[in-house]
Design a protein around this motif. Structure first.
Motif, PDB file in Angstrom:
ATOM      1  N   TYR A  25       0.812  -1.125   0.120  1.00 29.61           N
ATOM      2  CA  TYR A  25       0.014  -0.026  -0.119  1.00 29.61           C
ATOM      3  C   TYR A  25       0.853   1.227  -0.075  1.00 29.61           C
ATOM      4  CZ  TYR A  25      -4.186  -2.760   1.188  1.00 29.61           C
ATOM      5  OH  TYR A  25      -5.110  -3.467   1.067  1.00 29.61           O
ATOM      6  N   ALA A  26       1.806   1.282   0.674  1.00 30.78           N
ATOM      7  CA  ALA A  26       2.701   2.525   0.928  1.00 30.78           C
ATOM      8  C   ALA A  26       3.563   2.573  -0.226  1.00 30.78           C
ATOM      9  CB  ALA A  26       3.665   2.252   2.293  1.00 30.78           C
ATOM     10  N   LYS A  27       4.092   1.728  -0.912  1.00 33.81           N
ATOM     11  CA  LYS A  27       4.640   1.889  -2.381  1.00 33.81           C
ATOM     12  C   LYS A  27       3.961   2.484  -3.343  1.00 33.81           C
ATOM     13  CE  LYS A  27       8.382   0.920  -3.210  1.00 33.81           C
ATOM     14  NZ  LYS A  27       9.763   1.778  -3.251  1.00 33.81           N
TER      15      LYS A  27
ATOM     16  N   MET B 251       9.541   3.256   9.757  1.00 32.27           N
ATOM     17  CA  MET B 251       9.875   3.811   8.494  1.00 32.27           C
ATOM     18  C   MET B 251       8.643   4.334   7.945  1.00 32.27           C
ATOM     19  SD  MET B 251      11.365   1.404   5.349  1.00 32.27           S
ATOM     20  CE  MET B 251       9.882   0.358   5.454  1.00 32.27           C
ATOM     21  N   LEU B 252       7.487   3.833   7.910  1.00 34.06           N
ATOM     22  CA  LEU B 252       6.448   4.324   7.003  1.00 34.06           C
ATOM     23  C   LEU B 252       5.909   5.470   8.073  1.00 34.06           C
ATOM     24  CD1 LEU B 252       4.329   1.344   5.992  1.00 34.06           C
ATOM     25  CD2 LEU B 252       6.152   2.590   4.954  1.00 34.06           C
ATOM     26  N   TYR B 253       5.966   5.505   9.205  1.00 32.40           N
ATOM     27  CA  TYR B 253       5.788   6.801  10.034  1.00 32.40           C
ATOM     28  C   TYR B 253       6.606   8.136   9.534  1.00 32.40           C
ATOM     29  CZ  TYR B 253       2.597   4.683  13.688  1.00 32.40           C
ATOM     30  OH  TYR B 253       1.768   4.281  14.397  1.00 32.40           O
ATOM     31  N   VAL B 254       7.983   7.759   9.281  1.00 30.33           N
ATOM     32  CA  VAL B 254       8.970   8.590   8.555  1.00 30.33           C
ATOM     33  C   VAL B 254       8.261   9.140   7.322  1.00 30.33           C
ATOM     34  CG1 VAL B 254      11.241   9.322   7.690  1.00 30.33           C
ATOM     35  CG2 VAL B 254      10.778   8.051  10.090  1.00 30.33           C
ATOM     36  N   LYS B 255       7.966   8.148   6.506  1.00 33.35           N
ATOM     37  CA  LYS B 255       7.482   8.637   5.087  1.00 33.35           C
ATOM     38  C   LYS B 255       6.282   9.337   5.244  1.00 33.35           C
ATOM     39  CE  LYS B 255      10.665   6.072   2.440  1.00 33.35           C
ATOM     40  NZ  LYS B 255      11.468   6.806   1.628  1.00 33.35           N
ATOM     41  N   ASN B 256       5.358   9.144   6.073  1.00 33.57           N
ATOM     42  CA  ASN B 256       4.115   9.817   6.138  1.00 33.57           C
ATOM     43  C   ASN B 256       4.321  11.175   7.196  1.00 33.57           C
ATOM     44  OD1 ASN B 256       1.398   9.745   5.429  1.00 33.57           O
ATOM     45  ND2 ASN B 256       0.769   9.277   7.451  1.00 33.57           N
TER      46      ASN B 256
ATOM     47  N   LEU C 261       9.788   8.051  16.119  1.00 31.43           N
ATOM     48  CA  LEU C 261      10.773   7.832  17.198  1.00 31.43           C
ATOM     49  C   LEU C 261      10.540   6.724  18.429  1.00 31.43           C
ATOM     50  CD1 LEU C 261      11.897  11.322  17.320  1.00 31.43           C
ATOM     51  CD2 LEU C 261      13.225   9.433  16.188  1.00 31.43           C
ATOM     52  N   GLU C 262       9.129   6.776  18.530  1.00 34.67           N
ATOM     53  CA  GLU C 262       8.688   5.846  19.679  1.00 34.67           C
ATOM     54  C   GLU C 262       8.594   4.479  19.226  1.00 34.67           C
ATOM     55  OE1 GLU C 262       4.624   7.121  20.479  1.00 34.67           O
ATOM     56  OE2 GLU C 262       5.278   9.268  21.327  1.00 34.67           O
ATOM     57  N   ILE C 263       8.197   4.270  18.030  1.00 33.92           N
ATOM     58  CA  ILE C 263       8.400   2.773  17.345  1.00 33.92           C
ATOM     59  C   ILE C 263       9.883   2.403  17.234  1.00 33.92           C
ATOM     60  CG2 ILE C 263       7.973   1.341  15.359  1.00 33.92           C
ATOM     61  CD1 ILE C 263       5.384   2.047  17.111  1.00 33.92           C
TER      62      ILE C 263
ATOM     63  N   TYR D 163      18.759   3.335  12.453  1.00 33.18           N
ATOM     64  CA  TYR D 163      19.352   4.361  12.525  1.00 33.18           C
ATOM     65  C   TYR D 163      19.349   5.475  11.325  1.00 33.18           C
ATOM     66  CZ  TYR D 163      21.343   1.634  16.213  1.00 33.18           C
ATOM     67  OH  TYR D 163      21.702   0.788  17.195  1.00 33.18           O
ATOM     68  N   TYR D 164      19.418   5.094  10.408  1.00 34.58           N
ATOM     69  CA  TYR D 164      19.230   5.889   9.123  1.00 34.58           C
ATOM     70  C   TYR D 164      17.696   6.703   9.051  1.00 34.58           C
ATOM     71  CZ  TYR D 164      18.279   7.766   4.276  1.00 34.58           C
ATOM     72  OH  TYR D 164      18.034   8.533   3.236  1.00 34.58           O
ATOM     73  N   TYR D 165      16.711   5.849   9.593  1.00 35.03           N
ATOM     74  CA  TYR D 165      15.413   6.599   9.388  1.00 35.03           C
ATOM     75  C   TYR D 165      15.025   7.201  10.653  1.00 35.03           C
ATOM     76  CZ  TYR D 165      13.709   4.656   5.174  1.00 35.03           C
ATOM     77  OH  TYR D 165      13.592   4.312   3.781  1.00 35.03           O
ATOM     78  N   ILE D 166      15.906   6.984  11.999  1.00 33.18           N
ATOM     79  CA  ILE D 166      15.798   7.796  13.111  1.00 33.18           C
ATOM     80  C   ILE D 166      16.742   9.233  12.728  1.00 33.18           C
ATOM     81  CG2 ILE D 166      16.721   7.859  15.470  1.00 33.18           C
ATOM     82  CD1 ILE D 166      16.390   4.779  15.654  1.00 33.18           C
ATOM     83  N   GLY D 167      17.742   8.882  11.884  1.00 33.44           N
ATOM     84  CA  GLY D 167      18.168  10.550  11.768  1.00 33.44           C
ATOM     85  C   GLY D 167      17.655  11.228  10.860  1.00 33.44           C
TER      86      GLY D 167
END
Length: 272
Positions: free
Chosen positions: A151-153, A187-192, A199-201, A216-220
């Motif tokens: 769905y995300a893609k 990752m999807l939270y970051v995309k959204n 960060l919580e997840i 770590y990349y997506y946290i960054g």
């Protein structure tokens, strides 16, 4: 993932039992003969010429034997002959959708055909006898995670997040979670652009494993979006260090893969 391995084994056992119990067919029938011949494949190497010849013999006796079409497709799919493999798998799905839809969906996902992956999985989960905890062939990821990523893609992050959230909520114990399930949701939270939720997840993800550089990349990225460059830099550096560690976890799926160059580019941008 303990649950994944157990469920995968149970799924395979159930499937092989339904296909392999030859006594359910009348004695002397073509179905019985094909089933009995199928048991001999245990002595043959998967994907070998001999095994393919045997599957052809089985299908000549019983052309409606879904299991044989599925097994015959495996050799083609694993060798990159996707068109030929899917043609055989299509026949297996036609004959027995419950046991073959998720396998076909998996290959659609691997080949980035997210629309067809969604179509197969939506159809599968709508079946009255669908097994909700269906796993990928290796047993490491819930098929609902693949559905959410699909769905995300296609740009529907909200649907992807909802699907994965519901999947994770269905687990009863921490041991039920896959190695990177929380990462996928974060990752999807970051995309959204839901950075605080991400960060919580990711805090939960790091409690499962600290060896996945992608996390770590997506946290960054989340800290960067929240205008916290120092914390972003720290996590990009951790991602870089993990990439250089030969024991780091690698992304086995083709969805939002992170590369070493992505990390170094972010670090350079923050340094400048």
């Amino acid at each position: 993932m303990k649950k994944g391995l157990i469920i995968a084994l149970l799924s395979c056992t159930s499937y092989m039992y339904s296909q392999g119990n030859c006594l359910i067919y009348p004695e002397g029938s073509n179905e019985r003969k094909a089933c009995e011949l199928a048991h001999q494949r245990e002595n043959l190497k998967q994907g070998s010429r001999e095994s393919q010849i045997m599957f052809d013999s089985i299908l000549k006796i019983n052309p409606n034997y879904a299991w044989a079409y599925m097994e015959k497709s495996v050799a083609y799919l694993k060798r990159g002959l996707i068109t030929e493999g899917l043609r055989l798998l299509d026949k297996a799905v036609e004959l027995e959708p419950r046991y073959n839809l998720t396998y076909r969906a998996y290959w659609h996902f691997q080949n980035r055909n997210y629309k067809l992956c969604i179509k197969d999985l939506e159809r599968f989960y709508a079946l009255p006898n669908a097994f909700i905890y269906e796993m990928t062939p290796g047993g490491d990821k819930d098929m609902r995670i693949l559905l959410g990523m699909s769905y995300a893609k296609l740009g529907n992050y909200e649907k992807g997040i909802e699907t994965i959230e519901n999947c994770l909520k269905s687990y009863k114990r921490e041991e039920d979670f896959g190695l990177t399930d929380y990462h996928t949701l974060g990752m999807l939270y970051v995309k959204n652009k839901q950075y605080k939720k991400a960060l919580e997840i990711f805090d939960k993800q790091l409690k499962i494993t600290e060896d996945y550089p992608d996390s770590y990349y997506y946290i960054g990225l989340a800290y960067k979006a929240l205008n916290k460059p120092e914390k972003a830099k720290v996590n990009f550096q951790k991602a870089k260090d993990k990439f250089l560690d030969g024991y780091h976890i690698r992304n086995g799926y083709l969805c939002y893969k992170v590369y070493y160059l992505d990390v170094t580019n972010e670090l350079e941008a923050l340094t400048d």
